[in-house]
Design a protein around this motif. Structure first.
Motif, PDB file in Angstrom:
ATOM      1  N   PRO A  59       0.835  -1.209   0.000  1.00 56.73           N
ATOM      2  CA  PRO A  59       0.000   0.000   0.000  1.00 56.73           C
ATOM      3  C   PRO A  59       0.868   1.258   0.000  1.00 56.73           C
ATOM      4  CG  PRO A  59      -0.047  -1.086   2.152  1.00 56.73           C
ATOM      5  CD  PRO A  59       0.728  -1.975   1.235  1.00 56.73           C
ATOM      6  N   ALA A  60       0.485   2.232  -0.807  1.00 59.85           N
ATOM      7  CA  ALA A  60       1.251   3.476  -0.912  1.00 59.85           C
ATOM      8  C   ALA A  60       0.296   4.628  -1.154  1.00 59.85           C
ATOM      9  CB  ALA A  60       2.268   3.376  -2.044  1.00 59.85           C
ATOM     10  N   THR A  61       0.838   5.837  -1.109  1.00 63.78           N
ATOM     11  CA  THR A  61       0.037   7.044  -1.287  1.00 63.78           C
ATOM     12  C   THR A  61       0.689   7.945  -2.321  1.00 63.78           C
ATOM     13  OG1 THR A  61      -0.550   6.921   1.055  1.00 63.78           O
ATOM     14  CG2 THR A  61      -1.045   8.975  -0.077  1.00 63.78           C
ATOM     15  N   THR A  62      -0.122   8.465  -3.226  1.00 60.83           N
ATOM     16  CA  THR A  62       0.394   9.405  -4.217  1.00 60.83           C
ATOM     17  C   THR A  62       0.553  10.780  -3.574  1.00 60.83           C
ATOM     18  OG1 THR A  62      -1.759  10.146  -4.984  1.00 60.83           O
ATOM     19  CG2 THR A  62      -0.878   8.165  -6.014  1.00 60.83           C
ATOM     20  N   LEU A  63       1.212  11.684  -4.293  1.00 63.86           N
ATOM     21  CA  LEU A  63       1.368  13.044  -3.790  1.00 63.86           C
ATOM     22  C   LEU A  63       0.023  13.747  -3.618  1.00 63.86           C
ATOM     23  CD1 LEU A  63       4.495  14.537  -5.585  1.00 63.86           C
ATOM     24  CD2 LEU A  63       4.185  14.136  -3.154  1.00 63.86           C
ATOM     25  N   SER A  67      -4.800   6.562  -2.329  1.00 68.11           N
ATOM     26  CA  SER A  67      -4.245   5.275  -1.906  1.00 68.11           C
ATOM     27  C   SER A  67      -4.123   4.364  -3.123  1.00 68.11           C
ATOM     28  CB  SER A  67      -5.151   4.624  -0.860  1.00 68.11           C
ATOM     29  OG  SER A  67      -5.164   5.407   0.310  1.00 68.11           O
ATOM     30  N   VAL A  68      -2.940   3.808  -3.306  1.00 72.66           N
ATOM     31  CA  VAL A  68      -2.682   2.880  -4.410  1.00 72.66           C
ATOM     32  C   VAL A  68      -1.876   1.706  -3.865  1.00 72.66           C
ATOM     33  CG1 VAL A  68      -2.713   4.672  -6.188  1.00 72.66           C
ATOM     34  CG2 VAL A  68      -0.566   4.107  -5.055  1.00 72.66           C
ATOM     35  N   SER A  69      -1.653   0.703  -4.693  1.00 68.67           N
ATOM     36  CA  SER A  69      -0.787  -0.402  -4.290  1.00 68.67           C
ATOM     37  C   SER A  69       0.288  -0.600  -5.350  1.00 68.67           C
ATOM     38  CB  SER A  69      -1.587  -1.689  -4.097  1.00 68.67           C
ATOM     39  OG  SER A  69      -2.206  -2.071  -5.300  1.00 68.67           O
ATOM     40  N   VAL A  70       1.461  -0.962  -4.896  1.00 73.52           N
ATOM     41  CA  VAL A  70       2.613  -1.178  -5.779  1.00 73.52           C
ATOM     42  C   VAL A  70       2.981  -2.650  -5.706  1.00 73.52           C
ATOM     43  CG1 VAL A  70       5.022  -0.606  -6.207  1.00 73.52           C
ATOM     44  CG2 VAL A  70       3.442   1.156  -5.421  1.00 73.52           C
ATOM     45  N   GLY A  71       3.255  -3.243  -6.851  1.00 77.08           N
ATOM     46  CA  GLY A  71       3.515  -4.674  -6.887  1.00 77.08           C
ATOM     47  C   GLY A  71       2.217  -5.419  -7.086  1.00 77.08           C
ATOM     48  N   GLY A  72       2.266  -6.721  -6.975  1.00 71.51           N
ATOM     49  CA  GLY A  72       1.065  -7.506  -7.211  1.00 71.51           C
ATOM     50  C   GLY A  72       0.678  -7.475  -8.675  1.00 71.51           C
ATOM     51  N   HIS A  73      -0.478  -8.031  -8.979  1.00 70.47           N
ATOM     52  CA  HIS A  73      -0.933  -8.144 -10.368  1.00 70.47           C
ATOM     53  C   HIS A  73      -1.357  -6.786 -10.922  1.00 70.47           C
ATOM     54  CE1 HIS A  73      -2.649  -9.977 -13.942  1.00 70.47           C
ATOM     55  NE2 HIS A  73      -3.750  -9.272 -13.737  1.00 70.47           N
ATOM     56  N   GLY A 114       9.250   8.349  -4.033  1.00 78.44           N
ATOM     57  CA  GLY A 114      10.107   9.169  -3.193  1.00 78.44           C
ATOM     58  C   GLY A 114       9.645   9.149  -1.754  1.00 78.44           C
ATOM     59  N   ASP A 115      10.462   9.663  -0.895  1.00 84.62           N
ATOM     60  CA  ASP A 115      10.113   9.798   0.525  1.00 84.62           C
ATOM     61  C   ASP A 115      10.737  11.106   1.002  1.00 84.62           C
ATOM     62  OD1 ASP A 115       9.400   9.493   3.147  1.00 84.62           O
ATOM     63  OD2 ASP A 115      10.942   7.999   3.603  1.00 84.62           O
ATOM     64  N   ASP A 116      10.056  12.199   0.701  1.00 87.98           N
ATOM     65  CA  ASP A 116      10.643  13.508   0.921  1.00 87.98           C
ATOM     66  C   ASP A 116       9.538  14.503   1.245  1.00 87.98           C
ATOM     67  OD1 ASP A 116      12.584  15.473   1.039  1.00 87.98           O
ATOM     68  OD2 ASP A 116      13.516  14.882  -0.853  1.00 87.98           O
ATOM     69  N   ASP A 117       9.932  15.721   1.479  1.00 90.08           N
ATOM     70  CA  ASP A 117       8.985  16.804   1.707  1.00 90.08           C
ATOM     71  C   ASP A 117       8.097  16.975   0.478  1.00 90.08           C
ATOM     72  OD1 ASP A 117       8.098  19.310   3.154  1.00 90.08           O
ATOM     73  OD2 ASP A 117       8.851  20.161   1.269  1.00 90.08           O
ATOM     74  N   VAL A 118       6.792  17.065   0.705  1.00 88.41           N
ATOM     75  CA  VAL A 118       5.841  17.139  -0.406  1.00 88.41           C
ATOM     76  C   VAL A 118       6.113  18.347  -1.295  1.00 88.41           C
ATOM     77  CG1 VAL A 118       3.407  17.427  -1.005  1.00 88.41           C
ATOM     78  CG2 VAL A 118       4.058  15.864   0.827  1.00 88.41           C
ATOM     79  N   ALA A 119       6.414  19.493  -0.704  1.00 91.83           N
ATOM     80  CA  ALA A 119       6.676  20.701  -1.495  1.00 91.83           C
ATOM     81  C   ALA A 119       7.903  20.519  -2.383  1.00 91.83           C
ATOM     82  CB  ALA A 119       6.865  21.898  -0.564  1.00 91.83           C
ATOM     83  N   ASN A 137       4.765   9.043  -2.709  1.00 91.02           N
ATOM     84  CA  ASN A 137       5.618   9.685  -1.714  1.00 91.02           C
ATOM     85  C   ASN A 137       5.350   9.065  -0.347  1.00 91.02           C
ATOM     86  OD1 ASN A 137       7.655  11.634  -1.185  1.00 91.02           O
ATOM     87  ND2 ASN A 137       6.140  12.885  -0.134  1.00 91.02           N
ATOM     88  N   GLY A 138       6.364   8.440   0.208  1.00 90.71           N
ATOM     89  CA  GLY A 138       6.241   7.798   1.511  1.00 90.71           C
ATOM     90  C   GLY A 138       7.273   6.697   1.642  1.00 90.71           C
ATOM     91  N   PRO A 139       7.496   6.222   2.851  1.00 92.59           N
ATOM     92  CA  PRO A 139       8.556   5.241   3.075  1.00 92.59           C
ATOM     93  C   PRO A 139       8.175   3.797   2.768  1.00 92.59           C
ATOM     94  CG  PRO A 139       7.527   5.814   5.156  1.00 92.59           C
ATOM     95  CD  PRO A 139       6.877   6.674   4.100  1.00 92.59           C
ATOM     96  N   GLU A 140       6.885   3.505   2.575  1.00 89.61           N
ATOM     97  CA  GLU A 140       6.429   2.113   2.518  1.00 89.61           C
ATOM     98  C   GLU A 140       7.079   1.298   1.393  1.00 89.61           C
ATOM     99  OE1 GLU A 140       3.441   4.886   4.186  1.00 89.61           O
ATOM    100  OE2 GLU A 140       4.364   4.743   2.186  1.00 89.61           O
ATOM    101  N   VAL A 141       7.075   1.848   0.187  1.00 90.24           N
ATOM    102  CA  VAL A 141       7.592   1.096  -0.972  1.00 90.24           C
ATOM    103  C   VAL A 141       9.098   0.921  -0.869  1.00 90.24           C
ATOM    104  CG1 VAL A 141       7.722   0.996  -3.484  1.00 90.24           C
ATOM    105  CG2 VAL A 141       5.688   1.946  -2.385  1.00 90.24           C
ATOM    106  N   GLY A 142       9.804   1.980  -0.486  1.00 85.22           N
ATOM    107  CA  GLY A 142      11.260   1.885  -0.327  1.00 85.22           C
ATOM    108  C   GLY A 142      11.655   0.870   0.732  1.00 85.22           C
ATOM    109  N   GLN A 143      10.895   0.808   1.819  1.00 80.92           N
ATOM    110  CA  GLN A 143      11.185  -0.173   2.864  1.00 80.92           C
ATOM    111  C   GLN A 143      10.899  -1.586   2.390  1.00 80.92           C
ATOM    112  OE1 GLN A 143       8.817   1.218   6.154  1.00 80.92           O
ATOM    113  NE2 GLN A 143      10.263   2.836   6.703  1.00 80.92           N
TER     114      GLN A 143
END
Length: 200
Positions: A59-63, A67-73, A114-119, A137-143
């Motif tokens: 699960p991830a979040t766009t800027l 809510s979206v998901s990365v990976g999977g089908h 990315g995982d950074d300041d939104v601005a 943007n968020g740490p979930e996918v990178g982790q």
């Protein structure tokens, strides 16, 4: 007069034969250098899920806060490229235009992560004209993919399996991800290692 003509013809043939021999020797040396000097490929890292594996949907979040998901089908998307970037990374800024051009040429679905300041991320998107691309943007996918250094790319297939991955800082590095997948190898470095072993 006839004698000088014959001598010049003989000299011309000697020069031509010498050039042919030099050209053959040069071609041989190029072949040797091709084996010794490895083509630059995306630098594979030891951490994270292995090539051929899959970690499922993350699960991830766009800027924009969706809510979206990365990976999977991903139905109808044969190849997906995750490019991990940061507005604070000069190499990332250099790779972004190469990645967008590469994705168009190879018909790869490109997602920036990315995982950074939104601005700061929005400023980078505006600077590079990335409004038409998905940007998470968020740490979930990178982790999940255990990304430690940037810029980092992961090539996924339709089912979310990792086809290839590695640090990238040039168009050649990006292309090596697809080449590794097409050749059925984990990394270009593995292929070069095999060539060197055969040559030894």
């Amino acid at each position: 007069m006839l004698t000088s003509l014959i001598v010049s013809q003989i000299l011309s043939w000697i020069v031509i034969i010498g050039l042919v021999v030099a050209l053959l020797a040069l071609a041989r040396q190029v072949g040797v250098l091709h084996i010794r000097v490895a083509p630059a490929g995306a630098l594979a890292t030891s951490g994270g899920p292995a090539v051929g594996g899959a970690i499922g949907a993350v699960p991830a979040t766009t800027l924009d806060g969706q809510s979206v998901s990365v990976g999977g089908h991903a139905h109808g998307v044969k190849l997906r490229l995750l490019l991990f970037v940061s507005a604070q990374c000069p190499l990332c800024k250099a790779v972004i235009p190469m990645a967008t051009s590469f994705a168009r040429a190879e018909r790869v679905a490109l997602t920036f992560v990315g995982d950074d300041d939104v601005a700061a991320q929005r400023a980078m998107i505006a600077q590079h004209g990335l409004e038409g691309h998905a940007f998470l943007n968020g740490p979930e996918v990178g982790q999940a993919y255990q990304v430690a250094k940037l810029p980092f790319a992961v090539l996924l297939d339709e089912e979310g399996a990792i086809l290839s991955k590695g640090l990238v800082n040039s168009r050649e590095h990006l292309e090596s991800l697809v080449v590794a997948h097409e050749m059925g190898i984990a990394t270009v470095q593995d292929y070069i290692g095999g060539l060197k072993a055969q040559a030894a």
